[in-house]
Design an enzyme around this catalytic site. Structure first.
Site, PDB file in Angstrom:
ATOM      1  N   ASP A  13       0.813  -1.223   0.000  1.00 39.99           N
ATOM      2  CA  ASP A  13       0.000   0.000   0.000  1.00 39.99           C
ATOM      3  C   ASP A  13       0.843   1.268   0.000  1.00 39.99           C
ATOM      4  O   ASP A  13       0.427   2.297   0.532  1.00 39.99           O
ATOM      5  CB  ASP A  13      -0.958   0.026   1.205  1.00 39.99           C
ATOM      6  CG  ASP A  13      -2.308  -0.593   0.868  1.00 39.99           C
ATOM      7  OD1 ASP A  13      -2.491  -1.006  -0.294  1.00 39.99           O
ATOM      8  OD2 ASP A  13      -3.159  -0.667   1.759  1.00 39.99           O
ATOM      9  N   LYS A  16       2.427   2.057  -5.206  1.00 40.91           N
ATOM     10  CA  LYS A  16       3.181   1.575  -6.363  1.00 40.91           C
ATOM     11  C   LYS A  16       2.440   1.819  -7.670  1.00 40.91           C
ATOM     12  O   LYS A  16       3.048   2.178  -8.686  1.00 40.91           O
ATOM     13  CB  LYS A  16       3.479   0.081  -6.213  1.00 40.91           C
ATOM     14  CG  LYS A  16       4.380  -0.254  -5.046  1.00 40.91           C
ATOM     15  CD  LYS A  16       4.671  -1.742  -4.975  1.00 40.91           C
ATOM     16  CE  LYS A  16       3.442  -2.564  -4.665  1.00 40.91           C
ATOM     17  NZ  LYS A  16       2.865  -2.299  -3.343  1.00 40.91           N
ATOM     18  N   GLY A  40      -3.562  -4.561  -5.511  1.00 43.03           N
ATOM     19  CA  GLY A  40      -4.575  -3.523  -5.704  1.00 43.03           C
ATOM     20  C   GLY A  40      -3.904  -2.214  -6.043  1.00 43.03           C
ATOM     21  O   GLY A  40      -3.521  -1.458  -5.156  1.00 43.03           O
ATOM     22  N   HIS A  41      -3.712  -1.960  -7.333  1.00 45.56           N
ATOM     23  CA  HIS A  41      -3.029  -0.741  -7.771  1.00 45.56           C
ATOM     24  C   HIS A  41      -4.061   0.235  -8.317  1.00 45.56           C
ATOM     25  O   HIS A  41      -4.778  -0.066  -9.272  1.00 45.56           O
ATOM     26  CB  HIS A  41      -1.976  -1.075  -8.831  1.00 45.56           C
ATOM     27  CG  HIS A  41      -0.860  -1.926  -8.300  1.00 45.56           C
ATOM     28  ND1 HIS A  41       0.158  -2.413  -9.082  1.00 45.56           N
ATOM     29  CD2 HIS A  41      -0.608  -2.365  -7.046  1.00 45.56           C
ATOM     30  CE1 HIS A  41       0.982  -3.124  -8.331  1.00 45.56           C
ATOM     31  NE2 HIS A  41       0.535  -3.110  -7.096  1.00 45.56           N
ATOM     32  N   GLN A 223       2.550  -6.402  -3.899  1.00 47.25           N
ATOM     33  CA  GLN A 223       2.843  -6.532  -2.471  1.00 47.25           C
ATOM     34  C   GLN A 223       4.102  -5.711  -2.147  1.00 47.25           C
ATOM     35  O   GLN A 223       4.238  -4.626  -2.661  1.00 47.25           O
ATOM     36  CB  GLN A 223       2.980  -8.010  -2.067  1.00 47.25           C
ATOM     37  CG  GLN A 223       1.663  -8.778  -2.084  1.00 47.25           C
ATOM     38  CD  GLN A 223       1.249  -9.186  -3.481  1.00 47.25           C
ATOM     39  OE1 GLN A 223       2.009  -9.790  -4.220  1.00 47.25           O
ATOM     40  NE2 GLN A 223       0.022  -8.859  -3.862  1.00 47.25           N
TER      41      GLN A 223
END
Length: 297
Positions: A13, A16, A40-41, A223
């Site tokens: 988080d 990225k 989750g980007h 990650q």
């Protein structure tokens, strides 16, 4: 511009996806090399927010190649949902490439992920329960199914039968969950395979050819460093090598072809999932509350 690996330097988080979107224009391809739809980007284009779980952030650049590498695990349903989302907004996905060697997340992987987390109780890892860990387990046990397997129905059925011979007793006898049949999974996955057929290719060859042509690659990590299966805070980690080194094995390019690493950090640290975080602030504290609200944590 050298080929570059972009990684999270904390527990995830860090932003990225945003940084990847900012720098991707300087590269010819963006490559995801580890993880699956547990990523989750978030990026914003023309005022619209997109949450990307499987497709690389570089998809927003129509002239760039976006690659899901062999080190990833792929949920075909999620990939198709993201393809449909982009196509609905006239964002082309013609340059999306998926490694034929990437392993496929099956419905039983998702079932096992959730069941095992529940069994661990207070000692749970804090996974996303999206089947990532069990899919990597099958990969290492050499009974996993790969993207290219779905393109040959006879081969897919044969390998699926072998996998289910191990998985079904575990589902039924240990977790008291429904079992799966070969036909049941084929009915769901083979139609998705046909839709994905144009995207599936030998991405290692593609990327090495691009390098030989003088093209520059951006490897988009998922990650973060402290969640790496080998170098993170084990056992509270993800199931893949998400440090910079994972870009090599997860894509099939040689080490000499990557000569820069960008580490992404936040001014304060947050942690995704369970596990130790020595400097954690409670939400009830003034500082913790402010960081949570201002940082949308």
């Amino acid at each position: 511009m050298p080929s570059t690996v972009l990684v999270g330097a904390q527990w995830g988080d860090e932003g990225k996806g945003k940084i990847c979107d900012l720098v991707a224009g300087d590269f010819d391809a963006v490559v995801r090399y580890s993880g699956g739809n547990n990523a989750g980007h978030t990026i914003v284009v023309n005022g619209k927010k997109y949450g990307l779980h499987q497709v690389p952030s570089g998809i927003m650049y129509s002239d760039h190649v976006s690659v899901i590498g062999n080190g990833c695990v792929v949920n075909p349903k999620v990939v198709l949902e993201e393809i449909d989302m982009f196509e609905a907004d006239d964002i082309t996905t013609k340059n999306l490439k998926i490694s034929g060697n990437a392993h496929v997340i099956m419905p039983y992987h998702i079932d096992l992920d959730g069941a095992f987390e529940q069994k661990l109780g207070k000692k749970n890892i804090g996974t996303t329960k999206r089947g990532i860990g069990p899919c990597y387990q099958d990969k290492m046990a050499r009974i996993g199914l790969r993207m290219q397997d779905m393109l040959d129905e006879a081969l897919f059925r044969d390998k699926l039968e072998t996998a289910l011979a191990r998985v079904n007793p575990e589902l039924e006898l240990i977790y008291n969950l429904p079992i799966y049949t070969v036909d049941q999974i084929c009915d769901e996955y083979l139609p998705m395979a046909e839709r994905l057929r144009p995207y599936i290719t030998e991405t290692s060859l593609l990327l090495n050819n691009m390098i030989d042509e003088g093209k520059n690659l951006l490897f988009e990590g998922a990650q973060a460093t402290l969640l790496d299966i080998d170098h993170g805070t084990y056992p509270y980690v993800t199931s893949s090598n998400c440090t910079a080194g994972g870009a090599i094995t997860g894509s099939g390019v040689g080490m000499k072809n990557v000569d820069r690493v960008l580490g992404v950090m936040k001014a304060y640290i947050t942690r995704v999932g369970s596990g130790p975080m020595p400097t954690e602030l409670s939400y009830e504290s003034e500082a913790g509350h402010t960081l949570t609200e201002e940082g949308y944590e």
